[in-house]
Every structure is written in C-alpha cells, then in structure tokens.
Design an enzyme around this catalytic site. Structure first.
Site, PDB file in Angstrom:
ATOM      1  N   GLU A  64       0.824  -1.216   0.000  1.00  0.00           N
ATOM      2  CA  GLU A  64       0.000   0.000   0.000  1.00  0.00           C
ATOM      3  C   GLU A  64       0.856   1.263   0.000  1.00  0.00           C
ATOM      4  O   GLU A  64       0.539   2.236  -0.660  1.00  0.00           O
ATOM      5  CB  GLU A  64      -0.948   0.021   1.205  1.00  0.00           C
ATOM      6  CG  GLU A  64      -2.080  -0.995   1.112  1.00  0.00           C
ATOM      7  CD  GLU A  64      -3.002  -0.759  -0.081  1.00  0.00           C
ATOM      8  OE1 GLU A  64      -3.012   0.363  -0.620  1.00  0.00           O
ATOM      9  OE2 GLU A  64      -3.699  -1.698  -0.484  1.00  0.00           O
ATOM     10  N   TYR A 148      -6.695   5.801   4.953  1.00  0.00           N
ATOM     11  CA  TYR A 148      -6.817   4.855   3.843  1.00  0.00           C
ATOM     12  C   TYR A 148      -5.959   3.599   4.068  1.00  0.00           C
ATOM     13  O   TYR A 148      -6.444   2.472   3.988  1.00  0.00           O
ATOM     14  CB  TYR A 148      -6.421   5.524   2.502  1.00  0.00           C
ATOM     15  CG  TYR A 148      -6.147   4.473   1.483  1.00  0.00           C
ATOM     16  CD1 TYR A 148      -7.200   3.796   0.876  1.00  0.00           C
ATOM     17  CD2 TYR A 148      -4.849   4.044   1.212  1.00  0.00           C
ATOM     18  CE1 TYR A 148      -6.967   2.745   0.006  1.00  0.00           C
ATOM     19  CE2 TYR A 148      -4.595   2.999   0.353  1.00  0.00           C
ATOM     20  CZ  TYR A 148      -5.661   2.357  -0.252  1.00  0.00           C
ATOM     21  OH  TYR A 148      -5.427   1.297  -1.079  1.00  0.00           O
ATOM     22  N   ASP A 166      -9.718   5.845  -1.743  1.00  0.00           N
ATOM     23  CA  ASP A 166      -8.523   6.397  -2.383  1.00  0.00           C
ATOM     24  C   ASP A 166      -8.982   7.073  -3.680  1.00  0.00           C
ATOM     25  O   ASP A 166     -10.190   7.194  -3.919  1.00  0.00           O
ATOM     26  CB  ASP A 166      -7.472   5.308  -2.641  1.00  0.00           C
ATOM     27  CG  ASP A 166      -7.876   4.377  -3.779  1.00  0.00           C
ATOM     28  OD1 ASP A 166      -9.078   4.373  -4.150  1.00  0.00           O
ATOM     29  OD2 ASP A 166      -7.002   3.670  -4.314  1.00  0.00           O
TER      30      ASP A 166
END
Ligand code: SF4
Length: 419
Positions: A64, A148, A166
């Site tokens: 991520e 997020y 996102d």
C-alpha cells in the site's frame, strides 16, 4: 422539521445508497466480477495464503505504501525485491536508511520508504513486534499510516469490515451517485467515507475494497471509462444520466432538483452532456507547482583502473529527497543569467573542494527538467573533468567517488539519473 442542534441534514437521496436490496446486489455483482477479472499481484497472493496475521499485515502495508502515487506495474518489481530482502517487520527494523533508500531509488516520494522503516522499528521496539489489529489502532499507532492505509491493511489482512477511500474509489463512488461537488473538499470526502463503510461487504471486506479500487483502475478509468463492460452499471446514476440525457425541468429522482445541494455539480458548472459520466468527479483547480532552478556539476576523474569516476554528495537527512545522493548542486535564483549562475556554481565548488575552480572551466551540458509532486525543477547541468584528486572536508557533507555502475546502484533519485 428543524433538526436538533449539532446534527447535520442527511445527504439528498440521489447521492446515497439507501436501498438494502440494491446494496446487496452491488456487492454481489462487484465481487463476482472481481473473482473473474482480478489481476494477479504478489501482495494479493501473500495476503490470501500467509497464515500469520502479522506477516500478512506487513505485506499489505508495504504494497500500500509503494502504491501511493506509483503505478502497479512499476511497484511489482520493487515489491518483490523488498520482500525478498526484508520478508518480515523484524528484518526491516534492522535495515539502515541507506539500504532502504537504495532499494527505493527510482520509486519517488522517498520519505515513504523512510517512514515505513521507522514505523517497522516502532512496531518491533514498542509493540513487541505485533501489528495493531484494527484500522483505528493502525492509524493511531503507526507513523505514516493514514486512514486509507489503515483501512486497507485491516480489511485485507484481518477481514475487518471497514471501507477505504482512495483516488480510484472517489471516482467510482462520485459517478455511482452523481456527486459533482469538489471531491477534495472535506464535506465530500466525509460523505464518501460514510458511503464506503456502508457499502463494504461484511463477509469479504478486503476483496470488496480491492474490487472497488480495481474497478476504478481498470474499468471506471478517468478519461474513457468502459461503462458497457462495467459490472455495476445498473447501479450507476452517472451512466443512467448519460443514457437518458438531461433531467426534465421537473426534478425527478435522478436529480436533486433543488438549488444549493452540497453534493451536486456547482450551479456555475452544471452537468455537461458532452462529458457524459466524466462529469464526475470534479476537483477544485490544482495549485500550480513551484518553479525552481538548480545548477548541478558532474565532477569527473580517472579512477585507479582508468575508468571514469564521478563525485556524489549526500543531501541533508530531512526535507526533499532526504538522505539521497546527488551531484554537487546549488539552488539558483530564478532570473539569474547564464554567466552569473556559472560563477555562482564555480564559487560554490571552490569553497567546497578547495580547488581553484573557475567559471570558464565549467562545461555547459544541457538542462534537465524533472517534475516533483509540487515543484517544477530544472537542473542546469555542467561538467568538470579533474586531473588530480580532490580531498573534501567530510565535516561539510558526506561524499564519495563512484563509477557509473556504482552510481546506478546508489540511493540516487530519478532526477539525478536523468542528469
Ligand atoms: Fe464507472 Fe461507467 Fe461503471 Fe458508472 S457505469 S461505475 S461511470 S464504469
């Protein structure tokens, strides 16, 4: 009726999912499509097969962070090398910043790697090597982990039913519900988080979130979305509006029909039928990047085996490109003339190397433009061959001579590779 003080009016119905049957159908359609079409990605395989929760969370976390601001295709190779070198949090916590920067070189936004490593150290030293187990704790306890990333790690690694928002999700949700107000405004962002949390599938939250992002990355793309192939088109209000055109003057369910709706496109820029679904999302105009110029000098000498060597110096440990290596460089005033910038660079090199560098000895090579997130940077490149050794004062700044090959293996930015 007036609302009790402190409560906000619920968003107008065209902009939310209020029918449980529709939410159920959207989840099923999206997940069925994801099962058929998802891309094979190394972190997905790891998250699906690794029995240890800490390792799963670490693997998702690394992916991520790398995927923020960087395309999937670029990330894969970096990710594989990273996981090979540091397969666990514990291994990463022992790495040096120099090693992290070397592996990160070329991926951009270097503070991401640094922060990841600092956070890994923290998990090992302060949390007994155990990753926090909820999105709330991940966000609270790990530096560099925002809402997020926390939601992504918790849903994908632990199965927590929490949504994510996102850039891809913003686009998809704004289109699904015709949200045309500035999508970077706090009011819209809050609304989208509420929607993501309401929609996320309770039994497969990680897959659902990845499916929504994947839809945005491959089908509901910014410029030319593939609506006809879209698995959720029957739930999409932007698509319906495109098919059936402008709503009638009498407001119907597809349009708020009331002025001043906080989620509709602003009255000054109403729905434009030539744009179709790409009317959504809308963003306030971006700030122009700052324009900057930097003089940089490639100092070259013959190494002991006759191969050329170049001098690189290390940047300060904070700020832009922290701790990375570069050719000796000097930020320039904006409207300095060529002659003046050459003199400034010569002065700088002279003070720094102790060598009698004169402006006329610097050969102008060309200009290199590199766009950082918020800076439009032009490097004015000079070269200077040296026929002797230079002793640098290590107290001033760390430096070293490298061959071309060593240069490419060092922690240098993409901009310097261009230079
Ligand atoms: Fe996006 Fe088109 Fe699907 Fe709507 S129908 S979600 S605009 S791809």
């Amino acid at each position: 009726a007036a609302l009790p003080a402190g409560t906000q009016a619920p968003p107008p119905t065209p902009h939310v999912f209020s029918d449980p049957a529709e939410i159920g159908a959207l989840r099923r359609n999206l997940l069925a499509w994801y099962d058929r079409c998802k891309r094979d990605l190394p972190w997905r395989t790891l998250a699906a097969t690794e029995p240890d929760a800490d390792r799963r969370a670490y693997a998702v976390w690394v992916s991520e962070i790398m995927l923020q601001q960087t395309q999937v295709a670029t990330v894969i190779d970096y990710y594989n090398r990273w996981m090979q070198k540091w397969p666990t949090l514990q291994a990463l916590a022992k790495a040096s910043l120099e090693e992290v920067n070397e592996l990160w070189a070329g991926l951009g936004y270097y503070s991401r790697g640094k922060r990841l490593q600092e956070a890994a150290k923290k998990v090992v030293s302060e949390l007994a090597g155990r990753m926090p187990r909820t999105a709330e704790d991940l966000q609270k306890l790990l530096p560099g982990v925002g809402r997020y990333t926390a939601g992504a790690i918790a849903s994908i690694s632990y199965g927590q039913a929490t949504g994510v928002v996102d850039g891809n999700v913003i686009r998809v949700l704004c289109r699904l519900r015709c949200i045309g107000a500035d999508s970077s405004s706090p009011a819209v962002i809050d609304q989208l988080w509420d929607m993501a949390n309401a929609l996320v599938d309770r039994s497969r939250p990680g897959d659902f979130n990845q499916a929504l992002m994947e839809l945005g990355a491959t089908v509901c793309v910014p410029k030319a979305p593939l609506c006809r192939e879209c698995p959720v088109k029957q739930h999409c209000r932007a698509w319906r509006r495109k098919l059936f055109g402008k709503p009638t003057p009498v407001p119907d369910v597809e349009d708020c029909g009331v002025g001043g709706c906080p989620l509709c496109p602003p009255a000054m820029e109403p729905w434009d039928s030539s744009l179709g679904v790409t009317n959504f999302p809308r963003k306030a105009a971006k700030k122009q990047p700052r324009v900057a110029r930097t003089a940089t000098c490639v100092l070259e000498r013959r190494g002991c085996h006759g191969a050329p060597e170049y001098l690189i110096v290390q940047r300060p440990s904070s700020g832009l490109l922290a701790g990375l290596w570069e050719f000796p460089s000097l930020p320039l005033d904006q409207d300095l003339q060529e002659e003046k910038q050459r003199e400034a660079l010569a002065d700088h090199l002279r003070a720094w190397t102790g060598w009698p560098v004169v402006a006329g000895g610097l050969r102008f090579v060309g200009e290199v433009v590199h766009i950082f997130s918020h800076i439009h940077q032009t490097y004015v490149v000079y070269s200077l061959p040296l026929d002797g050794d230079v002793t640098l004062d290590p107290a001033l700044t760390p430096s070293r001579w490298v061959t071309e090959e060593e240069f490419h293996a060092s922690a240098v930015s993409t901009a310097m590779k261009k230079v």
